[in-house]
Design a protein around this motif. Structure first.
Motif, PDB file in Angstrom:
ATOM      1  N   PHE A 138       0.767  -1.261  -0.040  1.00  0.00           N
ATOM      2  CA  PHE A 138      -0.033  -0.014  -0.120  1.00  0.00           C
ATOM      3  C   PHE A 138       0.927   1.245   0.015  1.00  0.00           C
ATOM      4  N   GLN A 139       2.237   1.085   0.220  1.00  0.00           N
ATOM      5  CA  GLN A 139       2.993   2.308   0.072  1.00  0.00           C
ATOM      6  C   GLN A 139       2.653   3.482   1.159  1.00  0.00           C
ATOM      7  N   TYR A 140       2.384   2.882   2.248  1.00  0.00           N
ATOM      8  CA  TYR A 140       1.783   3.771   3.457  1.00  0.00           C
ATOM      9  C   TYR A 140       2.779   3.341   4.498  1.00  0.00           C
ATOM     10  N   HIS A 141       3.129   4.522   5.284  1.00  0.00           N
ATOM     11  CA  HIS A 141       3.876   4.427   6.457  1.00  0.00           C
ATOM     12  C   HIS A 141       3.260   4.120   7.649  1.00  0.00           C
ATOM     13  N   PRO A 142       3.413   2.847   8.213  1.00  0.00           N
ATOM     14  CA  PRO A 142       2.803   2.374   9.475  1.00  0.00           C
ATOM     15  C   PRO A 142       2.836   3.296  10.535  1.00  0.00           C
ATOM     16  N   SER A 187       1.102   4.401  14.681  1.00  0.00           N
ATOM     17  CA  SER A 187       0.225   3.959  15.935  1.00  0.00           C
ATOM     18  C   SER A 187      -0.990   4.811  16.204  1.00  0.00           C
ATOM     19  N   GLU A 188      -1.457   5.817  15.190  1.00  0.00           N
ATOM     20  CA  GLU A 188      -2.293   6.809  15.475  1.00  0.00           C
ATOM     21  C   GLU A 188      -3.819   6.053  15.906  1.00  0.00           C
ATOM     22  N   ALA A 189      -4.424   6.573  16.406  1.00  0.00           N
ATOM     23  CA  ALA A 189      -5.812   6.156  16.870  1.00  0.00           C
ATOM     24  C   ALA A 189      -6.732   6.627  15.727  1.00  0.00           C
ATOM     25  N   LYS A 190      -6.374   6.410  14.493  1.00  0.00           N
ATOM     26  CA  LYS A 190      -7.534   6.701  13.339  1.00  0.00           C
ATOM     27  C   LYS A 190      -7.212   5.813  12.347  1.00  0.00           C
ATOM     28  N   PRO A 191      -8.199   5.648  11.586  1.00  0.00           N
ATOM     29  CA  PRO A 191      -8.153   4.631  10.355  1.00  0.00           C
ATOM     30  C   PRO A 191      -6.761   4.807   9.573  1.00  0.00           C
ATOM     31  N   ASP A 192      -6.280   3.850   8.992  1.00  0.00           N
ATOM     32  CA  ASP A 192      -5.067   3.803   8.202  1.00  0.00           C
ATOM     33  C   ASP A 192      -5.229   4.785   6.873  1.00  0.00           C
ATOM     34  N   PHE A 193      -6.720   4.668   6.383  1.00  0.00           N
ATOM     35  CA  PHE A 193      -7.109   5.319   5.421  1.00  0.00           C
ATOM     36  C   PHE A 193      -8.187   6.081   5.561  1.00  0.00           C
ATOM     37  N   GLU A 194      -7.891   7.374   6.327  1.00  0.00           N
ATOM     38  CA  GLU A 194      -8.789   7.984   6.931  1.00  0.00           C
ATOM     39  C   GLU A 194      -9.975   8.798   6.135  1.00  0.00           C
ATOM     40  N   GLN A 195      -9.655   9.025   4.828  1.00  0.00           N
ATOM     41  CA  GLN A 195     -10.775   9.656   4.054  1.00  0.00           C
ATOM     42  C   GLN A 195     -11.660   8.456   3.794  1.00  0.00           C
ATOM     43  N   ALA A 196     -11.221   7.447   3.460  1.00  0.00           N
ATOM     44  CA  ALA A 196     -12.274   6.285   3.042  1.00  0.00           C
ATOM     45  C   ALA A 196     -12.868   5.478   4.446  1.00  0.00           C
TER      46      ALA A 196
END
Length: 93
Positions: free
Chosen positions: A55-59, A61-70
């Motif tokens: 997914f080319q996404y930097h992991p 530990s934030e308490a929000k969805p990985d793909f926040e807009q979706a």
């Protein structure tokens, strides 16, 4: 294998991009050399590698969805074929 793009604001695009991994490992799709560079250990290692490689996404530990807009949180469950399961084609998690 070349990286494919997806729309991070569309849950359907994210799902379709995830489906590209069905039936194969990260090593199968992206070359074992790349995966060894990002080798993880412990709980969540597969998910972190999937985020970075597929997914080319930097992991984080934030308490929000990985793909926040979706509104999508990425979850991965590794499957392995145990020796005693091979004759039946069973998998374990």
């Amino acid at each position: 294998m070349t990286m494919t793009s997806f729309d991070a604001s569309s849950k359907y695009s994210i799902l379709n991009h995830a489906r590209l991994m069905l039936g194969q490992s990260l090593n199968d799709r992206y070359n074992h050399i790349v995966c060894k560079q990002l080798q993880r250990q412990g709980k969540g290692g597969l998910g972190q590698a999937m985020e970075e490689i597929h997914f080319q996404y930097h992991p984080n530990s934030e308490a929000k969805p990985d793909f926040e807009q979706a509104g999508v949180e990425l979850k991965c469950t590794p499957l392995k074929m145990e020796a005693w399961c091979q004759k039946n084609g069973w998998f374990s998690t």
